[in-house]
Scaffold this active site. Sequence first.
Site, PDB file in Angstrom:
ATOM      1  N   GLU A 162     -24.923  -6.094  -1.133  1.00  0.00           N
ATOM      2  CA  GLU A 162     -26.284  -4.787  -1.369  1.00  0.00           C
ATOM      3  C   GLU A 162     -26.242  -4.081  -2.486  1.00  0.00           C
ATOM      4  OE1 GLU A 162     -26.606  -4.297   3.025  1.00  0.00           O
ATOM      5  OE2 GLU A 162     -27.663  -5.973   3.563  1.00  0.00           O
ATOM      6  N   GLU A 189     -19.744 -14.774   2.604  1.00  0.00           N
ATOM      7  CA  GLU A 189     -21.396 -13.870   2.394  1.00  0.00           C
ATOM      8  C   GLU A 189     -22.078 -14.847   1.523  1.00  0.00           C
ATOM      9  OE1 GLU A 189     -21.104  -9.975   5.665  1.00  0.00           O
ATOM     10  OE2 GLU A 189     -21.403  -9.287   3.381  1.00  0.00           O
ATOM     11  N   HIS A 218     -20.249  -5.602  -1.644  1.00  0.00           N
ATOM     12  CA  HIS A 218     -21.086  -6.401  -0.777  1.00  0.00           C
ATOM     13  C   HIS A 218     -22.046  -6.821  -1.775  1.00  0.00           C
ATOM     14  CE1 HIS A 218     -24.321  -6.743   2.140  1.00  0.00           C
ATOM     15  NE2 HIS A 218     -22.957  -6.302   3.093  1.00  0.00           N
ATOM     16  N   GLY A 243     -23.144  -7.769  10.288  1.00  0.00           N
ATOM     17  CA  GLY A 243     -24.444  -6.227  10.122  1.00  0.00           C
ATOM     18  C   GLY A 243     -24.846  -5.978  11.398  1.00  0.00           C
ATOM     19  N   GLY A 244     -26.092  -6.873  11.596  1.00  0.00           N
ATOM     20  CA  GLY A 244     -27.030  -5.949  12.624  1.00  0.00           C
ATOM     21  C   GLY A 244     -26.285  -6.069  13.699  1.00  0.00           C
ATOM     22  N   ASN A 299     -20.101  -4.060  10.061  1.00  0.00           N
ATOM     23  CA  ASN A 299     -21.118  -3.041   8.968  1.00  0.00           C
ATOM     24  C   ASN A 299     -22.456  -2.613   8.987  1.00  0.00           C
ATOM     25  OD1 ASN A 299     -21.977  -1.983   6.563  1.00  0.00           O
ATOM     26  ND2 ASN A 299     -22.756  -4.218   5.469  1.00  0.00           N
ATOM     27  N   TRP A 300     -22.559  -0.991   9.421  1.00  0.00           N
ATOM     28  CA  TRP A 300     -23.479  -0.734   9.825  1.00  0.00           C
ATOM     29  C   TRP A 300     -24.935  -0.693   8.886  1.00  0.00           C
ATOM     30  CZ3 TRP A 300     -20.958   4.037  13.607  1.00  0.00           C
ATOM     31  CH2 TRP A 300     -20.635   3.633  14.650  1.00  0.00           C
ATOM     32  N   LYS A 301     -24.115  -0.636   7.344  1.00  0.00           N
ATOM     33  CA  LYS A 301     -25.167  -0.817   5.876  1.00  0.00           C
ATOM     34  C   LYS A 301     -25.549   0.918   6.695  1.00  0.00           C
ATOM     35  CE  LYS A 301     -26.236  -5.388   6.532  1.00  0.00           C
ATOM     36  NZ  LYS A 301     -26.477  -6.049   6.104  1.00  0.00           N
ATOM     37  N   SER A 339     -25.751 -13.336   9.410  1.00  0.00           N
ATOM     38  CA  SER A 339     -26.487 -13.584  10.720  1.00  0.00           C
ATOM     39  C   SER A 339     -25.672 -13.899  11.560  1.00  0.00           C
ATOM     40  CB  SER A 339     -27.539 -14.411  10.445  1.00  0.00           C
ATOM     41  OG  SER A 339     -28.144 -13.505   9.340  1.00  0.00           O
ATOM     42  N   GLY A 399     -28.433 -10.973   6.473  1.00  0.00           N
ATOM     43  CA  GLY A 399     -30.005 -10.440   7.490  1.00  0.00           C
ATOM     44  C   GLY A 399     -30.944 -11.101   7.690  1.00  0.00           C
TER      45      GLY A 399
HETATM   46  C1  PEP Z   1     -23.512  -7.568   6.259  1.00  0.00           C
HETATM   47  O1  PEP Z   1     -24.071  -7.150   6.669  1.00  0.00           O
HETATM   48  O2  PEP Z   1     -22.534  -8.383   5.823  1.00  0.00           O
HETATM   49  C2  PEP Z   1     -24.046  -8.760   7.228  1.00  0.00           C
HETATM   50  C3  PEP Z   1     -23.296 -10.202   7.236  1.00  0.00           C
HETATM   51  O3  PEP Z   1     -25.260  -8.127   7.045  1.00  0.00           O
HETATM   52  P1  PEP Z   1     -26.342  -9.513   8.647  1.00  0.00           P
HETATM   53  O4  PEP Z   1     -24.960  -9.475   9.964  1.00  0.00           O
HETATM   54  O5  PEP Z   1     -26.732  -8.194   9.503  1.00  0.00           O
HETATM   55  O6  PEP Z   1     -26.860 -10.640   7.930  1.00  0.00           O
END
Ligand code: PEP
Length: 254
Positions: free
Chosen positions: A97, A167, A95, A234-235, A5-7, A213, A173
């Site tokens: 967010e 999640e 998600h 994500g990151g 997930n590049w956000k 994470s 994040g």
């Molecule tokens: C996400 O964007 O769904 C996520 C889990 O981000 P991260 O891996 O950065 O915590």
Amino acid sequence: MVSGNWKMHHDHIEALHTVRDLGLRLKPEDVARVDVSVHPPFTDLRTVQTLVEADRLPVILGAQHCNDHDRGAFTGEVSPQMLARLGVRYVVVGHSERRHLFGMSDEAVAATLAAVLRHGMTPILCVGETGEERAAGRTEERLSAQLTAALTGAEPAAVAAMVIAYEPVWAIGTGNAATAVDAEDACLFVRQSVESVAGAEAGQAIRIQYGGSVNAENAADYMAEPDVDGLLVGGASLDAASFVEIVRASAPRR
Ligand code: PEP
């Protein structure tokens, strides 16, 4: 299944470089038993689709969100029909967010999930508790409410083919990843909840990801758990090298 997930990162030029780099690094054995999807911002989708199709890259095109209507006066929104036309196969739905920053309710999540299914795409339904809910011992209650709202009324066969991402909001994040044991407990609870809403077959077939994470160091620990079938990243998915390491660490050992 490992999903990136590049956000709101990478414009379409950066997306081109990242996906080309992914294509160079991913070997056939990396994707023999792991599905790999990327979920770029809307403005990158056409670029990524063209590259993936032209070079037959082993990457599945995903999106991060969509509206639940097919068309209409919804300024700034993108419809599931538009995504399907572009060859998008997986759409992240609900998600945290979207839920917490943009006020997406459980009802809106259910409507979006239905819209994604209506257009022949597969939802990656995100569920998870906040830190406060966890501290109050309300994790299962929250997961159950989110799952019931999203899945009630869906065809069991459609549920079986879906992906659910557990999640925990406090882990996204933050660098504060859940332990593998906590992730397993929650993913098992998700599976049992799916069984009670959509039947035992759907509960066994559905793929459940952990997200929050995830990195190349902790990925294998989650994947060693029996009810964790994949990862939503994500990151650490923004850089092709680190994402490919996660894919490699996720190859099934069971
Ligand atoms: C996400 O964007 O769904 C996520 C889990 O981000 P991260 O891996 O950065 O915590």
